[in-house]
Write a protein that holds these residues in place. Structure first.
Motif, PDB file in Angstrom:
ATOM      1  N   ALA A 100       0.802  -1.234   0.000  1.00  0.00           N
ATOM      2  CA  ALA A 100       0.000   0.000   0.000  1.00  0.00           C
ATOM      3  C   ALA A 100       0.829   1.276   0.000  1.00  0.00           C
ATOM      4  N   LEU A 101       1.954   1.265   0.699  1.00  0.00           N
ATOM      5  CA  LEU A 101       2.728   2.498   0.860  1.00  0.00           C
ATOM      6  C   LEU A 101       3.705   2.761  -0.279  1.00  0.00           C
ATOM      7  N   GLN A 102       4.070   1.733  -1.018  1.00  0.00           N
ATOM      8  CA  GLN A 102       5.136   1.906  -2.007  1.00  0.00           C
ATOM      9  C   GLN A 102       4.794   2.871  -3.140  1.00  0.00           C
ATOM     10  N   PRO A 103       3.584   2.833  -3.704  1.00  0.00           N
ATOM     11  CA  PRO A 103       3.270   3.820  -4.746  1.00  0.00           C
ATOM     12  C   PRO A 103       3.273   5.257  -4.230  1.00  0.00           C
ATOM     13  N   ILE A 104       2.945   5.436  -2.954  1.00  0.00           N
ATOM     14  CA  ILE A 104       2.943   6.790  -2.388  1.00  0.00           C
ATOM     15  C   ILE A 104       4.357   7.364  -2.399  1.00  0.00           C
ATOM     16  N   ALA A 105       5.326   6.554  -2.017  1.00  0.00           N
ATOM     17  CA  ALA A 105       6.703   7.033  -1.903  1.00  0.00           C
ATOM     18  C   ALA A 105       7.465   7.009  -3.225  1.00  0.00           C
ATOM     19  N   ALA A 106       7.011   6.241  -4.203  1.00  0.00           N
ATOM     20  CA  ALA A 106       7.751   6.090  -5.463  1.00  0.00           C
ATOM     21  C   ALA A 106       7.895   7.430  -6.178  1.00  0.00           C
ATOM     22  N   PRO A 107       9.116   7.824  -6.556  1.00  0.00           N
ATOM     23  CA  PRO A 107       9.352   9.135  -7.184  1.00  0.00           C
ATOM     24  C   PRO A 107       8.563   9.366  -8.465  1.00  0.00           C
ATOM     25  N   ASN A 108       8.341   8.301  -9.238  1.00  0.00           N
ATOM     26  CA  ASN A 108       7.622   8.481 -10.500  1.00  0.00           C
ATOM     27  C   ASN A 108       6.137   8.138 -10.383  1.00  0.00           C
ATOM     28  N   GLU A 109       5.679   7.993  -9.134  1.00  0.00           N
ATOM     29  CA  GLU A 109       4.247   7.780  -8.935  1.00  0.00           C
ATOM     30  C   GLU A 109       3.702   8.940  -8.093  1.00  0.00           C
ATOM     31  N   MET A 110       3.501   8.757  -6.793  1.00  0.00           N
ATOM     32  CA  MET A 110       2.926   9.828  -5.987  1.00  0.00           C
ATOM     33  C   MET A 110       3.997  10.701  -5.334  1.00  0.00           C
ATOM     34  N   ASN A 111       5.206  10.185  -5.248  1.00  0.00           N
ATOM     35  CA  ASN A 111       6.386  10.982  -4.901  1.00  0.00           C
ATOM     36  C   ASN A 111       6.271  11.704  -3.558  1.00  0.00           C
ATOM     37  N   LEU A 112       5.696  11.033  -2.574  1.00  0.00           N
ATOM     38  CA  LEU A 112       5.545  11.644  -1.259  1.00  0.00           C
ATOM     39  C   LEU A 112       6.181  10.734  -0.203  1.00  0.00           C
ATOM     40  N   PRO A 113       7.251  11.172   0.442  1.00  0.00           N
ATOM     41  CA  PRO A 113       7.834  10.357   1.509  1.00  0.00           C
ATOM     42  C   PRO A 113       6.772  10.011   2.547  1.00  0.00           C
ATOM     43  N   ILE A 114       6.797   8.787   3.030  1.00  0.00           N
ATOM     44  CA  ILE A 114       5.761   8.338   3.949  1.00  0.00           C
ATOM     45  C   ILE A 114       5.728   9.189   5.217  1.00  0.00           C
ATOM     46  N   ALA A 115       6.895   9.598   5.708  1.00  0.00           N
ATOM     47  CA  ALA A 115       6.924  10.451   6.899  1.00  0.00           C
ATOM     48  C   ALA A 115       6.160  11.744   6.656  1.00  0.00           C
ATOM     49  N   GLU A 116       6.284  12.304   5.448  1.00  0.00           N
ATOM     50  CA  GLU A 116       5.560  13.530   5.127  1.00  0.00           C
ATOM     51  C   GLU A 116       4.064  13.258   4.980  1.00  0.00           C
ATOM     52  N   ALA A 117       3.731  12.095   4.417  1.00  0.00           N
ATOM     53  CA  ALA A 117       2.317  11.723   4.307  1.00  0.00           C
ATOM     54  C   ALA A 117       1.678  11.648   5.688  1.00  0.00           C
ATOM     55  N   VAL A 118       2.397  11.073   6.640  1.00  0.00           N
ATOM     56  CA  VAL A 118       1.883  10.952   8.001  1.00  0.00           C
ATOM     57  C   VAL A 118       1.676  12.331   8.626  1.00  0.00           C
ATOM     58  N   VAL A 119       2.622  13.238   8.413  1.00  0.00           N
ATOM     59  CA  VAL A 119       2.489  14.603   8.938  1.00  0.00           C
ATOM     60  C   VAL A 119       1.257  15.280   8.356  1.00  0.00           C
ATOM     61  N   ARG A 120       1.030  15.101   7.058  1.00  0.00           N
ATOM     62  CA  ARG A 120      -0.149  15.710   6.431  1.00  0.00           C
ATOM     63  C   ARG A 120      -1.439  15.204   7.086  1.00  0.00           C
ATOM     64  N   LEU A 121      -1.474  13.909   7.346  1.00  0.00           N
ATOM     65  CA  LEU A 121      -2.667  13.333   7.961  1.00  0.00           C
ATOM     66  C   LEU A 121      -2.829  13.816   9.403  1.00  0.00           C
ATOM     67  N   GLU A 122      -1.717  13.964  10.107  1.00  0.00           N
ATOM     68  CA  GLU A 122      -1.769  14.473  11.479  1.00  0.00           C
ATOM     69  C   GLU A 122      -2.293  15.904  11.507  1.00  0.00           C
TER      70      GLU A 122
END
Length: 315
Positions: A100-122
């Motif tokens: 689930a998390l790999q496409p989010i972090a992939a540079p040529n897909e969603m390109n969002l580091p998971i740590a940053e994704a978590v901050v956004r959700l927080e």
């Protein structure tokens, strides 16, 4: 806006409003799946590439990530994955949570580091509240993966002409599709790899689409570094396959007939494939009528909710 339904769960194109409070982990994952908040520039979501109307696959050879970057491989369907033990074409994930998390972090897909994704959700009041209420803790990489995978586990289909036929409705399949079924398990030997309820044996095979030159993706080897797995790719499931073109990891075949033509006469389509599986060492020598019947059977693996939308021939 149209919607689909699987086992009573909504699969609308945007099934839960982005300002709606999710009441379950499944609804939370569903909302996140459709929300571009998980991409670096907030322009794409999981559903951008895994389109509900096409069995949660994409009809492009390669999908476009943020900034228009192309994915490395063709986007597979996100449906019917509950029983899978290998995910991605190279099998680098062994669970939906890992996937689930790999496409989010992939540079040529969603390109969002998971740590940053978590901050956004927080920092998002609605999501922060939902994670605290449903998981009894604030958002984290683990709970994000659990929410997305909870939704993905609902994306199962089983209402097809084939299913009705094996459950006793002899009229569910046309005569052509019935002949194709016998070819699938017999002369064509498709069932050797495409076995089980979802038509995959969860193995890796080299079908000859790697030559180290024009076809350079080494597949499973990129994960294991095992030279015997050079050019091996995960055998995909075939449910809803008629509406998920193009086909193969590189999207090189635009139609099911092109796929069947390849298996029928591999050397006539791709020359010089390295280490091709021995099951493809000799042509199948199916005639035109047999190829038509086999395609009819594959069409019959399409869930009814997709048939009209994708203009699939009704078996």
């Amino acid at each position: 806006m149209g919607s689909l339904s699987v086992f009573g769960l909504s699969l609308a194109f945007r099934p839960i409003a982005l300002d709606e409070e999710p009441q379950t982990k499944v609804q939370l994952g569903e909302k996140l799946f459709f929300d571009p908040i998980l991409s670096s520039d907030r322009t794409i979501s999981c559903a951008t590439c895994h389109k509900p109307e096409f069995a949660f696959a994409d009809t492009a050879k390669f999908s476009r990530g943020v900034g228009g970057k192309l994915t490395d491989r063709n986007t597979p369907s996100a449906m019917n994955l509950v029983g899978r033990i290998h995910l991605f074409w190279d099998g680098r994930a062994s669970s939906l949570e890992m996937q689930a998390l790999q496409p989010i972090a992939a540079p040529n897909e969603m390109n969002l580091p998971i740590a940053e994704a978590v901050v956004r959700l927080e920092q998002h009041p609605g999501y922060a509240s939902a994670f605290n209420r449903l998981f009894k803790q604030k958002p984290s990489a683990q709970t994000l993966a659990e929410a997305l995978s909870a939704y993905e586990r609902t994306l199962e289909t089983g209402d097809t002409p084939y299913d009705r036929f094996v459950n006793g409705d002899d009229a569910a399949l046309s005569a052509s599709a019935q002949r194709g079924r016998l070819l699938f398990i017999g002369k064509a030997n498709c069932a050797n790899c495409h076995a089980g309820e979802d038509f995959t044996a969860d193995r890796f095979k080299n079908i000859g689409l790697y030559d180290g030159k024009t076809l350079q993706d080494a597949g499973r080897f990129t994960v294991t570094k095992d030279s015997t797995q050079m050019g091996h790719f995960k055998v995909p499931g075939l449910r809803n396959v008629a509406i998920t073109p193009p086909y193969m990891h590189n999207g090189m075949f635009k139609t099911l007939r092109q796929v069947l033509d390849y298996y029928n006469q591999p050397d006539a389509v791709v020359k010089g494939g390295h280490n091709r599986d021995l099951s493809l060492s000799t042509p199948l020598n199916l005639n035109e009528a047999e190829l038509t019947d086999l395609e009819s059977f594959l069409q019959a693996l399409t869930d009814d909710r997709f048939t009209a939308k994708a203009n699939v021939t009704k078996p």
